[in-house]
Design a protein around this motif. Structure first.
Motif, PDB file in Angstrom:
ATOM      1  N   LEU A  24     -26.326  25.761  -2.308  1.00 30.83           N
ATOM      2  CA  LEU A  24     -26.998  25.267  -3.511  1.00 30.83           C
ATOM      3  C   LEU A  24     -28.244  26.090  -3.845  1.00 30.83           C
ATOM      4  CD1 LEU A  24     -26.638  21.433  -2.860  1.00 30.83           C
ATOM      5  CD2 LEU A  24     -25.453  22.768  -4.619  1.00 30.83           C
ATOM      6  N   LEU A  25     -28.952  26.538  -2.832  1.00 24.50           N
ATOM      7  CA  LEU A  25     -30.150  27.350  -3.085  1.00 24.50           C
ATOM      8  C   LEU A  25     -29.811  28.686  -3.735  1.00 24.50           C
ATOM      9  CD1 LEU A  25     -32.146  26.643   0.206  1.00 24.50           C
ATOM     10  CD2 LEU A  25     -32.887  26.073  -2.130  1.00 24.50           C
ATOM     11  N   GLN A  26     -28.587  29.160  -3.535  1.00 21.69           N
ATOM     12  CA  GLN A  26     -28.170  30.441  -4.106  1.00 21.69           C
ATOM     13  C   GLN A  26     -27.286  30.275  -5.340  1.00 21.69           C
ATOM     14  OE1 GLN A  26     -29.323  33.340  -2.944  1.00 21.69           O
ATOM     15  NE2 GLN A  26     -30.456  32.287  -1.323  1.00 21.69           N
ATOM     16  N   HIS A  27     -26.978  29.048  -5.706  1.00 19.96           N
ATOM     17  CA  HIS A  27     -26.047  28.811  -6.810  1.00 19.96           C
ATOM     18  C   HIS A  27     -26.715  29.142  -8.148  1.00 19.96           C
ATOM     19  CE1 HIS A  27     -23.165  26.827  -9.464  1.00 19.96           C
ATOM     20  NE2 HIS A  27     -22.340  26.748  -8.438  1.00 19.96           N
ATOM     21  N   PRO A  28     -26.033  29.880  -9.019  1.00 20.07           N
ATOM     22  CA  PRO A  28     -26.668  30.306 -10.271  1.00 20.07           C
ATOM     23  C   PRO A  28     -26.895  29.181 -11.269  1.00 20.07           C
ATOM     24  CG  PRO A  28     -24.349  30.955 -10.245  1.00 20.07           C
ATOM     25  CD  PRO A  28     -24.674  30.441  -8.867  1.00 20.07           C
ATOM     26  N   GLN A  29     -26.223  28.024 -11.105  1.00 17.70           N
ATOM     27  CA  GLN A  29     -26.345  26.959 -12.107  1.00 17.70           C
ATOM     28  C   GLN A  29     -26.698  25.610 -11.496  1.00 17.70           C
ATOM     29  OE1 GLN A  29     -22.446  28.440 -13.605  1.00 17.70           O
ATOM     30  NE2 GLN A  29     -23.210  27.791 -15.597  1.00 17.70           N
ATOM     31  N   ALA A  30     -27.179  25.622 -10.271  1.00 22.15           N
ATOM     32  CA  ALA A  30     -27.574  24.374  -9.621  1.00 22.15           C
ATOM     33  C   ALA A  30     -28.973  24.498  -9.033  1.00 22.15           C
ATOM     34  CB  ALA A  30     -26.580  24.001  -8.524  1.00 22.15           C
ATOM     35  N   GLU A  31     -29.740  23.429  -9.146  1.00 27.92           N
ATOM     36  CA  GLU A  31     -31.072  23.360  -8.552  1.00 27.92           C
ATOM     37  C   GLU A  31     -31.059  22.292  -7.467  1.00 27.92           C
ATOM     38  OE1 GLU A  31     -35.536  21.674  -9.608  1.00 27.92           O
ATOM     39  OE2 GLU A  31     -34.140  22.121 -11.249  1.00 27.92           O
ATOM     40  N   LEU A  32     -31.496  22.637  -6.266  1.00 25.90           N
ATOM     41  CA  LEU A  32     -31.587  21.674  -5.178  1.00 25.90           C
ATOM     42  C   LEU A  32     -32.831  20.823  -5.399  1.00 25.90           C
ATOM     43  CD1 LEU A  32     -30.609  20.547  -2.455  1.00 25.90           C
ATOM     44  CD2 LEU A  32     -31.996  22.313  -1.329  1.00 25.90           C
ATOM     45  N   ALA A  33     -32.633  19.545  -5.729  1.00 23.77           N
ATOM     46  CA  ALA A  33     -33.755  18.656  -6.030  1.00 23.77           C
ATOM     47  C   ALA A  33     -34.350  18.061  -4.765  1.00 23.77           C
ATOM     48  CB  ALA A  33     -33.299  17.541  -6.969  1.00 23.77           C
ATOM     49  N   PHE A  34     -33.497  17.688  -3.797  1.00 22.60           N
ATOM     50  CA  PHE A  34     -34.009  17.124  -2.549  1.00 22.60           C
ATOM     51  C   PHE A  34     -32.956  17.227  -1.463  1.00 22.60           C
ATOM     52  CE2 PHE A  34     -32.028  13.452  -4.623  1.00 22.60           C
ATOM     53  CZ  PHE A  34     -31.271  12.906  -3.598  1.00 22.60           C
ATOM     54  N   ALA A  35     -33.426  17.199  -0.228  1.00 26.34           N
ATOM     55  CA  ALA A  35     -32.568  17.184   0.957  1.00 26.34           C
ATOM     56  C   ALA A  35     -33.037  16.046   1.837  1.00 26.34           C
ATOM     57  CB  ALA A  35     -32.652  18.512   1.696  1.00 26.34           C
ATOM     58  N   GLN A  36     -32.178  15.048   2.042  1.00 26.28           N
ATOM     59  CA  GLN A  36     -32.573  13.846   2.772  1.00 26.28           C
ATOM     60  C   GLN A  36     -32.129  13.935   4.225  1.00 26.28           C
ATOM     61  OE1 GLN A  36     -30.323  11.440   4.072  1.00 26.28           O
ATOM     62  NE2 GLN A  36     -31.902   9.984   4.755  1.00 26.28           N
ATOM     63  N   SER A  37     -32.992  13.458   5.117  1.00 25.94           N
ATOM     64  CA  SER A  37     -32.650  13.301   6.524  1.00 25.94           C
ATOM     65  C   SER A  37     -33.581  12.277   7.140  1.00 25.94           C
ATOM     66  CB  SER A  37     -32.769  14.618   7.284  1.00 25.94           C
ATOM     67  OG  SER A  37     -32.646  14.398   8.692  1.00 25.94           O
ATOM     68  N   GLY A  38     -33.027  11.200   7.663  1.00 25.45           N
ATOM     69  CA  GLY A  38     -33.861  10.188   8.300  1.00 25.45           C
ATOM     70  C   GLY A  38     -34.544  10.698   9.551  1.00 25.45           C
ATOM     71  N   ASP A  63     -36.034   9.413   1.961  1.00 21.42           N
ATOM     72  CA  ASP A  63     -35.222   8.817   0.905  1.00 21.42           C
ATOM     73  C   ASP A  63     -35.699   9.436  -0.392  1.00 21.42           C
ATOM     74  OD1 ASP A  63     -33.327   7.302  -0.324  1.00 21.42           O
ATOM     75  OD2 ASP A  63     -34.248   5.361   0.103  1.00 21.42           O
ATOM     76  N   SER A  64     -34.913   9.271  -1.442  1.00 23.24           N
ATOM     77  CA  SER A  64     -35.319   9.840  -2.715  1.00 23.24           C
ATOM     78  C   SER A  64     -34.780   9.003  -3.852  1.00 23.24           C
ATOM     79  CB  SER A  64     -34.815  11.276  -2.858  1.00 23.24           C
ATOM     80  OG  SER A  64     -35.151  11.785  -4.142  1.00 23.24           O
ATOM     81  N   ASN A  65     -35.660   8.761  -4.833  1.00 23.14           N
ATOM     82  CA  ASN A  65     -35.241   8.092  -6.058  1.00 23.14           C
ATOM     83  C   ASN A  65     -35.057   9.087  -7.195  1.00 23.14           C
ATOM     84  OD1 ASN A  65     -35.322   5.456  -4.949  1.00 23.14           O
ATOM     85  ND2 ASN A  65     -37.557   5.436  -5.139  1.00 23.14           N
ATOM     86  N   ASP A  66     -35.130  10.376  -6.868  1.00 23.01           N
ATOM     87  CA  ASP A  66     -34.947  11.402  -7.896  1.00 23.01           C
ATOM     88  C   ASP A  66     -33.552  11.278  -8.493  1.00 23.01           C
ATOM     89  OD1 ASP A  66     -37.399  12.216  -7.106  1.00 23.01           O
ATOM     90  OD2 ASP A  66     -36.783  14.172  -6.324  1.00 23.01           O
ATOM     91  N   GLU A  67     -33.480  11.286  -9.806  1.00 20.39           N
ATOM     92  CA  GLU A  67     -32.179  11.259 -10.460  1.00 20.39           C
ATOM     93  C   GLU A  67     -31.598  12.665 -10.466  1.00 20.39           C
ATOM     94  OE1 GLU A  67     -31.717   9.291 -14.129  1.00 20.39           O
ATOM     95  OE2 GLU A  67     -32.713   7.445 -13.476  1.00 20.39           O
ATOM     96  N   VAL A  68     -30.370  12.765 -10.032  1.00 18.95           N
ATOM     97  CA  VAL A  68     -29.692  14.060  -9.975  1.00 18.95           C
ATOM     98  C   VAL A  68     -28.351  13.948 -10.686  1.00 18.95           C
ATOM     99  CG1 VAL A  68     -30.798  14.847  -7.839  1.00 18.95           C
ATOM    100  CG2 VAL A  68     -28.706  13.466  -7.721  1.00 18.95           C
ATOM    101  N   ASP A  69     -27.795  15.094 -11.026  1.00 18.44           N
ATOM    102  CA  ASP A  69     -26.485  15.118 -11.670  1.00 18.44           C
ATOM    103  C   ASP A  69     -25.367  14.931 -10.662  1.00 18.44           C
ATOM    104  OD1 ASP A  69     -27.271  15.911 -14.515  1.00 18.44           O
ATOM    105  OD2 ASP A  69     -28.227  17.492 -13.338  1.00 18.44           O
ATOM    106  N   VAL A  70     -25.575  15.441  -9.443  1.00 16.10           N
ATOM    107  CA  VAL A  70     -24.557  15.318  -8.401  1.00 16.10           C
ATOM    108  C   VAL A  70     -25.237  15.042  -7.069  1.00 16.10           C
ATOM    109  CG1 VAL A  70     -24.504  17.837  -8.004  1.00 16.10           C
ATOM    110  CG2 VAL A  70     -22.552  16.419  -7.305  1.00 16.10           C
ATOM    111  N   LEU A  71     -24.671  14.108  -6.325  1.00 13.31           N
ATOM    112  CA  LEU A  71     -25.192  13.732  -5.020  1.00 13.31           C
ATOM    113  C   LEU A  71     -24.120  14.012  -3.976  1.00 13.31           C
ATOM    114  CD1 LEU A  71     -27.600  12.339  -3.536  1.00 13.31           C
ATOM    115  CD2 LEU A  71     -26.339  10.183  -3.800  1.00 13.31           C
ATOM    116  N   PHE A  72     -24.453  14.839  -2.998  1.00 12.03           N
ATOM    117  CA  PHE A  72     -23.542  15.140  -1.896  1.00 12.03           C
ATOM    118  C   PHE A  72     -23.857  14.216  -0.717  1.00 12.03           C
ATOM    119  CE2 PHE A  72     -23.784  19.081  -4.310  1.00 12.03           C
ATOM    120  CZ  PHE A  72     -22.456  19.505  -4.355  1.00 12.03           C
ATOM    121  N   LEU A  73     -22.833  13.562  -0.203  1.00  7.42           N
ATOM    122  CA  LEU A  73     -23.003  12.692   0.954  1.00  7.42           C
ATOM    123  C   LEU A  73     -22.458  13.389   2.195  1.00  7.42           C
ATOM    124  CD1 LEU A  73     -21.942   9.196  -0.481  1.00  7.42           C
ATOM    125  CD2 LEU A  73     -24.205  10.263  -0.445  1.00  7.42           C
ATOM    126  N   CYS A  74     -23.350  13.749   3.112  1.00  9.35           N
ATOM    127  CA  CYS A  74     -22.975  14.355   4.399  1.00  9.35           C
ATOM    128  C   CYS A  74     -23.384  13.408   5.524  1.00  9.35           C
ATOM    129  CB  CYS A  74     -23.657  15.708   4.570  1.00  9.35           C
ATOM    130  SG  CYS A  74     -23.326  16.887   3.255  1.00  9.35           S
TER     131      CYS A  74
END
Length: 333
Positions: A24-38, A63-74
Motif C-alpha cells: 500500500l505504501l508503494q501503490h500509485p492510487q492508494a494512501e495508507l491511512a492507518f495500521a492497527q495493532s493492539g 484503534d482508529s475511527n478514520d473513515e477509509v475506502d477499503v479496510l483490510f482485516l488481517c
C-alpha cells in the motif's frame, strides 16, 4: 474509476499485515491511512517491519475511527468476524478479509457469505473477476487453496476433472503466522520436513466449493498431503490426475483459460520456487506421464497467497489496473 483511495489495515503487525503495508505504501492510487495493532500500538511501523525504515513515519494505532475506502482485516481466523461484530464500519467502506471467516457457507456455490448485513464475495480473480469488480466486500482465498485452484481451474471449467486428484504441497514457515509454536522455531524448522493436516487441510473446503461451482456433475476427491518446508516463504504444489488429454491439448486449455489473467504464467521448463518469491505471480508447468497429467503450481504464500491477492482484489473493486502496485521483482539468487 476512483483517482485515489484511503486504506486501513487491522492486524498490521503480522506477516500478511506487513506485506500489505509494503504494497500500500508503494501503490500509485492508494494512501495508507492507518495500521492497527493492539500489541504494537504507539510504536513506529519500522520498529516492527524494519524494512520500512525511511519509507513511512506512521506508527501503529490501537484503534482508529478514520473513515477509509477499503479496510483490510488481517486479524486471524475467527477474529475478523468478531471485529465486524464489535465495530461499526461505514457501509461505504469495502472490506477485504484475509482470514477464513467468510470464505464459505452452506450454499451450493460457496461464492458468497454474509455477516452483519454484509455480503462477501470469494476473491479469486482467475475464477470470477467480473463478480469481484461488482462486489463491495471480499473474502480473500487461502494460500494453499489459491495454488491448488489455479492448478485445476482450466480443467474444471471444461468438466475434465476425474473423480480423484492427488496433490502434495510444501509451504514456508511464514504460512504458519508470526506466533511461535514448536514447529515454527528455527531450530526445529531448519533442515527439516514434516507433514501436517494430511487429507484434512482447512483450505480443501474452499477448493471443493469452487470445483463444485465449475463442475457440479462430478465432485472430485482432492487427496492432499501438505508439508512444512525448511524455508521462509513460498508454496510449491504438485497435482496429478488421470486424463486422456495429450500434453498439447492440456497446454492449449490452460493457455486459453489464463490468456487474460496477468499473474498466471505458463512455463515450458520445470519451475523453481525462487521464480515467484516476492512476486504476485503463479507459475504453472504441465507434464504428461502415461495417462497421468502432472501440474506444478507455485506461488508466494504471502503475496499471491495473501496480501498481493488482496491488493489485486482492491484494484478490481475500485477500477484500477489489476496489476497496479504489484509489478514486483523476484530474486534470482
Amino acid at each position: 474509476m476512483a483517482a485515489s483511495i484511503k486504506a486501513g489495515v487491522i492486524g498490521a503487525a503480522g506477516y500478511a499485515g506487513g506485506e500489505l503495508l509494503r504494497l500500500l505504501l508503494q501503490h500509485p492510487q492508494a494512501e495508507l491511512a492507518f495500521a492497527q495493532s493492539g500489541s504494537q500500538a504507539g510504536k513506529p511501523l519500522a520498529s516492527v517491519h524494519t524494512d520500512l525504515l525511511g519509507e513511512t513515519e506512521l506508527a501503529f494505532v490501537a484503534d482508529s475511527n478514520d473513515e477509509v475506502d477499503v479496510l483490510f482485516l488481517c486479524a486471524g481466523h475467527g477474529k475478523a468476524a468478531e471485529y465486524l461484530k464489535n465495530n461499526s464500519i461505514p457501509a461505504a467502506t469495502s472490506i477485504i478479509d484475509l482470514s477464513q471467516d467468510f470464505r464459505w457457507n452452506g450454499a451450493k456455490t460457496g461464492t458468497i457469505v454474509s455477516a452483519g448485513g454484509r455480503e462477501f464475495v470469494y476473491g479469486l480473480p482467475e475464477l470470477q473477476r467480473e463478480v469481484i469488480q461488482n462486489a463491495s466486500n471480499i473474502a480473500n482465498p487461502g494460500c494453499f487453496a489459491t495454488a491448488i485452484q489455479l492448478a485445476l481451474l482450466p480443467l474444471a471449467q471444461q468438466h475434465l476433472l476425474p473423480v480423484a486428484v492427488h496433490v502434495s504441497g510444501i509451504t514456508g514457515s511464514t504460512g504458519a503466522g508470526q506466533g511461535l509454536s514448536p514447529t515454527s522455531h528455527f531450530s526445529w524448522r531448519t533442515e527439516n520436513v514434516s507433514t501436517y493436516k494430511v487429507m484434512e487441510h482447512q483450505h480443501l473446503r474452499e477448493v471443493g466449493k469452487t470445483l463444485q461451482q465449475l463442475q457440479p456433475e462430478t465432485q472430485p476427491d482432492i487427496h492432499f498431503i501438505p508439508y512444512r518446508g525448511p524455508f521462509a516463504r513460498g508454496i510449491f504444489i504438485t497435482a496429478y490426475l488421470e486424463t486422456d488429454l495429450t500434453l498439447e491439448q492440456a497446454q492449449d486449455i490452460y493457455r486459453q483459460y489464463y490468456s487474460s489473467h496477468p499473474f498466471v504464467v505458463m512455463s515450458a521448463q520445470t519451475p523453481d520456487l525462487k521464480q515467484v518469491v516476492n512476486t504476485s505471480k503463479c507459475v504453472l508447468h504441465l507434464q504428461k506421464h502415461g495417462q497421468q497429467l502432472v501440474i506444478t503450481s507455485i506461488i508466494d504464500n504471502l503475496l499471491k497467497g495473501a496480501a498481493g491477492q488482496a491488493v489485486q482484489n482492491m484494484n478490481l473493486l475500485f477500477g484500477f489496473d489489476e496489476t497496479a502496485g504489484l509489478k514486483l521483482k523476484a530474486g534470482g539468487f
